[in-house]
Write an enzyme that holds these catalytic residues in place. Structure first.
Site, PDB file in Angstrom:
ATOM      1  N   LYS A  53       0.848  -1.203   0.000  1.00  0.00           N
ATOM      2  CA  LYS A  53       0.000   0.000   0.000  1.00  0.00           C
ATOM      3  C   LYS A  53       0.876   1.243   0.000  1.00  0.00           C
ATOM      4  CE  LYS A  53      -3.755  -2.453   2.119  1.00  0.00           C
ATOM      5  NZ  LYS A  53      -4.246  -3.062   3.340  1.00  0.00           N
ATOM      6  N   GLN A  97      -6.022  -2.325   9.051  1.00  0.00           N
ATOM      7  CA  GLN A  97      -5.640  -3.602   8.440  1.00  0.00           C
ATOM      8  C   GLN A  97      -6.254  -4.765   9.216  1.00  0.00           C
ATOM      9  OE1 GLN A  97      -3.906  -3.984   5.573  1.00  0.00           O
ATOM     10  NE2 GLN A  97      -4.093  -6.199   5.728  1.00  0.00           N
ATOM     11  N   ASP A 120     -11.900   1.533   2.545  1.00  0.00           N
ATOM     12  CA  ASP A 120     -12.088   0.091   2.383  1.00  0.00           C
ATOM     13  C   ASP A 120     -13.529  -0.252   2.020  1.00  0.00           C
ATOM     14  OD1 ASP A 120     -10.071  -1.844   2.570  1.00  0.00           O
ATOM     15  OD2 ASP A 120      -9.818  -1.513   4.718  1.00  0.00           O
TER      16      ASP A 120
HETATM   17  N1  GUN Z   1      -6.727  -7.672   5.014  1.00  0.00           N
HETATM   18  C1  GUN Z   1      -6.687  -8.364   3.874  1.00  0.00           C
HETATM   19  N2  GUN Z   1      -7.240  -7.646   2.866  1.00  0.00           N
HETATM   20  C2  GUN Z   1      -7.641  -6.481   3.406  1.00  0.00           C
HETATM   21  C3  GUN Z   1      -8.271  -5.324   2.866  1.00  0.00           C
HETATM   22  O1  GUN Z   1      -8.612  -5.217   1.688  1.00  0.00           O
HETATM   23  N3  GUN Z   1      -8.490  -4.324   3.745  1.00  0.00           N
HETATM   24  C4  GUN Z   1      -8.153  -4.410   5.053  1.00  0.00           C
HETATM   25  N4  GUN Z   1      -8.431  -3.376   5.844  1.00  0.00           N
HETATM   26  N5  GUN Z   1      -7.580  -5.460   5.570  1.00  0.00           N
HETATM   27  C5  GUN Z   1      -7.313  -6.487   4.762  1.00  0.00           C
END
Ligand code: GUN
Length: 282
Positions: A53, A97, A120
């Site tokens: 990210k 996350q 998200d």
């Molecule tokens: N963990 C695995 N994929 C994701 C995602 O797309 N967003 C978040 N916040 N956590 C994750």
């Protein structure tokens, strides 16, 4: 190989170049899109996502911060951190996350994020908007998967779509997006009787199960669009939910793992963050 490859890297490179241009235009107006990622604990897979990210933000000229909190963080400490970001004008997107350590309440934490900064798309307000066909933030993985499906050029109207997996993050929003494309949608899950009977009917098959090589060639309709959302680690290698080597001989289109949906997920996160920043000027 019969199937055409839906290459998440190639698609992402093109989309990220467009996003970078829009970021530059926004910066010229005095707004730098900012993404904050909160990472609680030491989950190894999460460390990799978070790093990717950060790379995506750098590539597109966005501001990004990663807030690392220790495993023993309390619910109150986490929520206070989220509230501080809600009130930070330099931050347009907040991502907590997942998974969080077991003692923390995920749903309660996600509910604290203001929906405008929920890049998200996990907040109930954004999930509800999607279900009602209203404009909101759409979850990154299904949004990226749909973008890949669209790039096949196949007219989706009236097609049979089968989503394997019913999570709030992938399966459910994916099914709603395919419904909006006028597909006839089936959601399968761990209790589905005769899964293969469903998957064999699918013109569009999305696998979001979390089991390595779970979808085998005999479960796939010849010519189908096969989207592999899985990220599984087997003997130190990353593999998807689809038995790629065999399914690629049957499918019409297929996404690889790695280099497929995962890459597009982060690109959609960048797009959601850009759009959140753009909204502050609207
Ligand atoms: N963990 C695995 N994929 C994701 C995602 O797309 N967003 C978040 N916040 N956590 C994750």
């Amino acid at each position: 190989m019969a199937a055409q490859l839906l290459d998440g890297k190639v698609m992402s490179d093109a989309l990220r170049a467009e996003i970078a241009e829009k970021v530059a235009a926004l910066k010229a107006k005095g707004v730098t899109p900012g993404l904050a990622v909160i990472l609680v604990g030491e989950d190894p897979a999460s460390q990799i996502y978070v790093r990717n990210k950060g790379i995506g933000c750098e590539q597109t000229g966005m501001h990004s911060v990663t807030i690392r909190m220790p495993e023993e963080t309390t619910q109150q400490e986490l929520e206070e951190q989220i509230r501080a970001l809600n009130n930070d004008p330099a931050i347009h997107g907040i991502l907590v996350q997942l998974p969080l350590p077991k003692h923390l309440d995920e749903a309660a934490a996600l509910a604290v994020i203001v929906p405008e900064k929920d890049v998200d798309g996990f907040h109930v307000q954004n999930a509800g908007k999607l279900l009602n066909g209203l404009n909101g933030v759409v979850a990154c993985t299904p949004k990226g998967a749909l973008e890949m499906i669209r790039r096949t050029g196949v007219n989706l109207s009236g097609k049979e779509a089968v989503v394997v997996g019913r999570s709030n993050i992938v399966g459910k929003p994916m099914a709603v997006l395919l419904l909006q494309e006028n597909c006839t949608v089936t959601i399968c899950h761990s209790r589905t009787a005769d899964l293969a009977a469903h998957t064999r009917r699918a013109d569009v098959l999305v696998a979001a199960v979390g089991k390595a090589k779970f979808i085998t060639a005999d479960m796939v309709k010849p010519g189908a669009i096969v989207i592999d959302v899985g990220i599984n680690r087997v003997d130190g290698k990353v593999v998807g939910d689809v038995d790629f080597d065999n399914v690629k001989e049957v499918a019409g289109w297929i996404t690889p793992v790695p280099g497929g949906v995962g890459r597009m997920t982060i690109t959609m996160l960048l797009q959601n963050t850009l759009e959140a920043a753009e909204r502050t000027l609207a």
